[in-house]
Design an enzyme around this catalytic site. Structure first.
Site, PDB file in Angstrom:
ATOM      1  N   ASP A  13      14.950  25.562 -20.046  1.00 46.94           N
ATOM      2  CA  ASP A  13      13.735  25.916 -20.796  1.00 46.94           C
ATOM      3  C   ASP A  13      13.868  25.611 -22.287  1.00 46.94           C
ATOM      4  O   ASP A  13      13.250  26.282 -23.116  1.00 46.94           O
ATOM      5  CB  ASP A  13      13.391  27.404 -20.613  1.00 46.94           C
ATOM      6  CG  ASP A  13      13.309  27.805 -19.156  1.00 46.94           C
ATOM      7  OD1 ASP A  13      12.577  27.125 -18.410  1.00 46.94           O
ATOM      8  OD2 ASP A  13      13.966  28.778 -18.760  1.00 46.94           O
ATOM      9  N   HIS A  41       9.093  21.943 -15.696  1.00 46.83           N
ATOM     10  CA  HIS A  41       8.870  21.478 -17.058  1.00 46.83           C
ATOM     11  C   HIS A  41       7.371  21.292 -17.252  1.00 46.83           C
ATOM     12  O   HIS A  41       6.649  20.911 -16.337  1.00 46.83           O
ATOM     13  CB  HIS A  41       9.635  20.184 -17.365  1.00 46.83           C
ATOM     14  CG  HIS A  41       9.455  19.102 -16.347  1.00 46.83           C
ATOM     15  ND1 HIS A  41      10.225  19.020 -15.200  1.00 46.83           N
ATOM     16  CD2 HIS A  41       8.604  18.057 -16.286  1.00 46.83           C
ATOM     17  CE1 HIS A  41       9.856  17.969 -14.490  1.00 46.83           C
ATOM     18  NE2 HIS A  41       8.862  17.365 -15.124  1.00 46.83           N
TER      19      HIS A  41
END
EC number: 6.3.4.4
Length: 431
Positions: A13, A41
């Site tokens: 992340d 993503h």
């Protein structure tokens, strides 16, 4: 010929998708080399935010080849949903290619994942898996009973392998989970259909990559998740089942390590983590809450609130060495605006004294107290700035401190979520 690897330098992340999207505009080939649909993503297409889990971020570059490599494990249902979603917003996916050596996720993997996590929870040893079947799919790969993309194109072989796997899983799965599985006939028919739909995408991607490298093309390898989730180098056992590190690009895409020119580590100006496991600089306080809300720190796939901590220099030094980083990209610098003071961890106080390295022991990590260096913060809003020179002095010093600790130059940093809010200092494509 240029091969560049982009890896996550923390627990995932870190904003890799944005950087890959940025670099991908100049790439001829983009390759996803590890993980499955447990790693998400985010991309923005025509002002619409898309959450992709399997298809590489490079799919947005219409003139490049977009590859899902042999080191991944693929859930065909997820993949087809993503293709449909991308097509729905006007993104052509004809340039997507899937390695014929990539392993396939089946419903029994997902049920096995659920059972394992359920059993661990009884003993208070929950890992925090996403229950996507990734670990069990990699287990089958290592046990040499896995089913690969190439098998989807041979109906007879596919049915034989599914039948064998069902026999194995019946011995493993609890009855309540086993009863949720489709029959052999139903499962085979479903995956034959997947093969029919995906057959034009499936090919020898290693050969394709080498052909492009030999033609002096630019190849970008995008890692999923982050180094600290690596099965070998992460905070074991709270890790994923693959190698998202730079070394994983070689095995997960089928290239030699000498082909790789740049290894770009993407990190945040602070640290975040989803799920269980040690986190020395974690801030379970107003600081953590403030950063989480400013940066909207919630998991792309799980939607779980991410744990937040100060920048960990010990971790980043370790990551830079494990991956052989040549460049750093620091994201979310703008998030730190308004803090009077900022802290960077430079060591750990343990029962054995002060250490400057990242220990393998889960117990030692949990009992470590971070040693911080305090830096002055800044009040200025960075989001509209377009050059490094515009940054306030304290923001520049913060980036310099990261360079000093890691020994790796900061080649770019971001001051917002948009591609245009990425400020590049060094060429990350140079031969």
């Amino acid at each position: 010929m240029t091969a560049t690897v982009v890896i996550g330098s923390q627990w995932g992340d870190e904003g890799k998708g944005k950087i890959i999207d940025f670099l991908g505009q100049s790439a001829d080939v983009t390759v996803r080399y590890s993980g499955g649909d447990n790693a998400g993503h985010s991309l923005v297409v025509n002002d619409q935010k898309l959450a992709l889990r399997l298809i590489p971020s490079g799919i947005l570059a219409p003139n490049s080849i977009c590859i899902i490599g042999n080191g991944t494990v693929i859930n065909p249902a997820t993949l087809l949903d993503e293709i449909k979603e991308l097509n729905g917003v006007g993104v052509n996916t004809d340039h997507l290619k899937i390695s014929d050596r990539a392993h396939i996720v089946f419903p029994y993997h997902i049920l096995q994942d659920q059972q394992q996590e359920r059993d661990r929870s009884k003993n208070g040893e929950k890992i925090g898996t996403t229950n996507k079947g990734i670990g069990p799919a990699y287990m089958d790969k290592m046990q040499r009973i896995g089913i690969r993309a190439i098998d989807l194109l041979d109906n007879e072989t596919l049915e034989e392998k599914i039948a064998f796997n069902l026999e194995q899983k019946k011995r493993i799965l609890d009855e309540d989970l086993w009863n949720q599985l489709p029959s052999l006939k139903e499962l085979t028919a479903q995956y034959i259909e997947y093969g029919e739909i995906l057959k034009d995408y499936i090919t020898d991607t290693s050969y394709l990559i080498h052909t492009n490298l030999n033609d002096n093309k630019r190849v970008l390898f995008e890692g999923a998740q982050g180094t600290m989730l690596d099965i070998d180098h992460g905070t074991y056992p709270f890790v994923t089942s693959s190698n998202p590190t730079a070394g994983g690009a070689a095995t997960g895409a089928g290239i030699g390590v000498t082909k790789i020119k740049h290894v770009i580590g993407v990190c945040k100006s602070y640290v975040s983590r989803v799920g269980e496991g040690p986190f020395p600089t974690e801030q379970i306080n107003e600081v953590g809450d403030r950063i989480r809300e400013i940066a909207h720190e919630y998991g792309t796939v799980t939607k779980r609130p991410r744990r937040i901590g100060w920048f960990d220099g010990v971790l980043m030094k370790y990551v830079s060495e494990v991956n052989g980083l040549t460049d750093l990209v620091v994201n979310c610098l703008d998030v730190l605006s308004g803090f009077k003071e900022l802290k960077i961890c430079t060591g750990y106080q343990t029962d054995h004294g002060v250490i400057k390295y990242y220990p393998a022991s889960e117990k030692e990590l949990k009992n470590s107290t971070p040693i911080y260096e305090t830096l002055p913060g800044w009040d200025e809003d960075l989001t509209q700035m377009t050059t490094y020179e515009e940054l306030p002095a304290n923001a520049k010093n913060y980036l310099k401190k990261i360079e000093e600790i890691t020994g790796v130059p900061v080649s770019a940093f971001s001051i917002g979520p948009d591609r245009e809010q990425t400020i590049v200092l060094n060429d990350m494509w140079s031969d």
